[in-house]
Design an enzyme around this catalytic site. Structure first.
Site, PDB file in Angstrom:
ATOM      1  N   CYS A 223       0.843  -1.195   0.000  1.00  0.00           N
ATOM      2  CA  CYS A 223       0.000   0.000   0.000  1.00  0.00           C
ATOM      3  C   CYS A 223       0.880   1.247   0.000  1.00  0.00           C
ATOM      4  CB  CYS A 223      -0.881   0.007   1.240  1.00  0.00           C
ATOM      5  SG  CYS A 223      -2.063  -1.354   1.316  1.00  0.00           S
TER       6      CYS A 223
ATOM      7  N   GLU B 121       0.963   3.668   2.062  1.00  0.00           N
ATOM      8  CA  GLU B 121       1.514   3.955   3.387  1.00  0.00           C
ATOM      9  C   GLU B 121       2.797   3.165   3.641  1.00  0.00           C
ATOM     10  OE1 GLU B 121      -3.062   4.088   3.983  1.00  0.00           O
ATOM     11  OE2 GLU B 121      -1.628   3.034   2.717  1.00  0.00           O
TER      12      GLU B 121
ATOM     13  N   ARG C 133     -11.090  10.317  -5.243  1.00  0.00           N
ATOM     14  CA  ARG C 133     -11.798   9.562  -4.198  1.00  0.00           C
ATOM     15  C   ARG C 133     -11.611  10.158  -2.816  1.00  0.00           C
ATOM     16  NH1 ARG C 133      -9.828   3.934  -4.160  1.00  0.00           N
ATOM     17  NH2 ARG C 133      -8.028   4.676  -5.324  1.00  0.00           N
TER      18      ARG C 133
ATOM     19  N   CYS D 154      -5.722   0.422   5.555  1.00  0.00           N
ATOM     20  CA  CYS D 154      -6.242  -0.935   5.715  1.00  0.00           C
ATOM     21  C   CYS D 154      -5.717  -1.522   7.025  1.00  0.00           C
ATOM     22  CB  CYS D 154      -5.833  -1.811   4.524  1.00  0.00           C
ATOM     23  SG  CYS D 154      -4.071  -2.261   4.505  1.00  0.00           S
TER      24      CYS D 154
ATOM     25  N   CYS E  80      -1.859  -2.016   7.152  1.00  0.00           N
ATOM     26  CA  CYS E  80      -1.164  -0.736   7.309  1.00  0.00           C
ATOM     27  C   CYS E  80      -1.336  -0.193   8.722  1.00  0.00           C
ATOM     28  CB  CYS E  80      -1.662   0.275   6.291  1.00  0.00           C
ATOM     29  SG  CYS E  80      -1.063  -0.076   4.619  1.00  0.00           S
TER      30      CYS E  80
ATOM     31  N   TYR F  49      -2.544  -5.592  19.149  1.00  0.00           N
ATOM     32  CA  TYR F  49      -1.330  -6.348  19.387  1.00  0.00           C
ATOM     33  C   TYR F  49      -0.168  -5.414  19.094  1.00  0.00           C
ATOM     34  CZ  TYR F  49       2.391  -9.767  18.588  1.00  0.00           C
ATOM     35  OH  TYR F  49       3.557 -10.467  18.647  1.00  0.00           O
TER      36      TYR F  49
ATOM     37  N   TRP G 230       3.656  -5.450  18.580  1.00  0.00           N
ATOM     38  CA  TRP G 230       4.727  -6.396  18.298  1.00  0.00           C
ATOM     39  C   TRP G 230       5.884  -6.255  19.281  1.00  0.00           C
ATOM     40  CZ3 TRP G 230       9.800  -5.864  16.444  1.00  0.00           C
ATOM     41  CH2 TRP G 230      10.396  -7.048  15.997  1.00  0.00           C
TER      42      TRP G 230
END
Length: 137
Positions: free
Chosen positions: A56, A58, A84, A90, A93, A127, A129
């Site tokens: 993506c 990003e 748009r 998403c 991302c 979460y 990491w």
């Protein structure tokens, strides 16, 4: 639940919109992203769509920023081609942005509902990491 709203960086939205209008062509590049670095620079990028799953805008932007020596991003926005407007990140991302930049602000919404929120508001109960990595001895 969104806990804090931040001022909207309209210059950042316009930078992403300009890239979307002028650099997105065909099906390979349909999204543009712009981020403001902690030192005030604006970095832009476009997605690299591929049927095998390309990154993506990003995610491309994270690499482009690093290539320019920008490792601390303050705010990010993605804008779709063909007018748009602002498009929220998403799920993938959102997770990557949270892991790289836990204090990042993200511009989301449409029309008069454009707003800037913390990345943590887009991934409640997320979460993290780094919280699950073993410490080096």
């Amino acid at each position: 639940m969104i806990t804090q709203s931040h001022p909207v960086d309209h210059e950042l939205i316009e930078a992403a919109a300009h890239v979307a209008r002028t650099r997105c062509r065909g099906d390979n590049h349909t999204m543009a992203a712009a981020a403001r670095t902690r030192d005030g620079r604006i970095i832009t990028a476009v997605n690299a769509y591929h049927f095998t799953g390309g990154p993506c805008a990003e995610l491309v932007l994270i690499g482009a920023a690093a290539a320019q020596g920008a490792y601390e991003l303050d705010t990010i926005v993605a804008v779709g081609d063909r007018d748009r407007g602002v498009v929220p990140p998403c799920g993938r991302c959102r997770q990557v942005l949270l892991d790289y930049f836990p204090a990042l602000k993200v511009i989301v919404g449409k029309g008069d509902r454009i707003r800037t929120v913390d990345i943590t508001d887009l991934l409640p109960e997320s979460y993290v990491w780094a919280d699950h990595q073993l410490e080096a001895e």
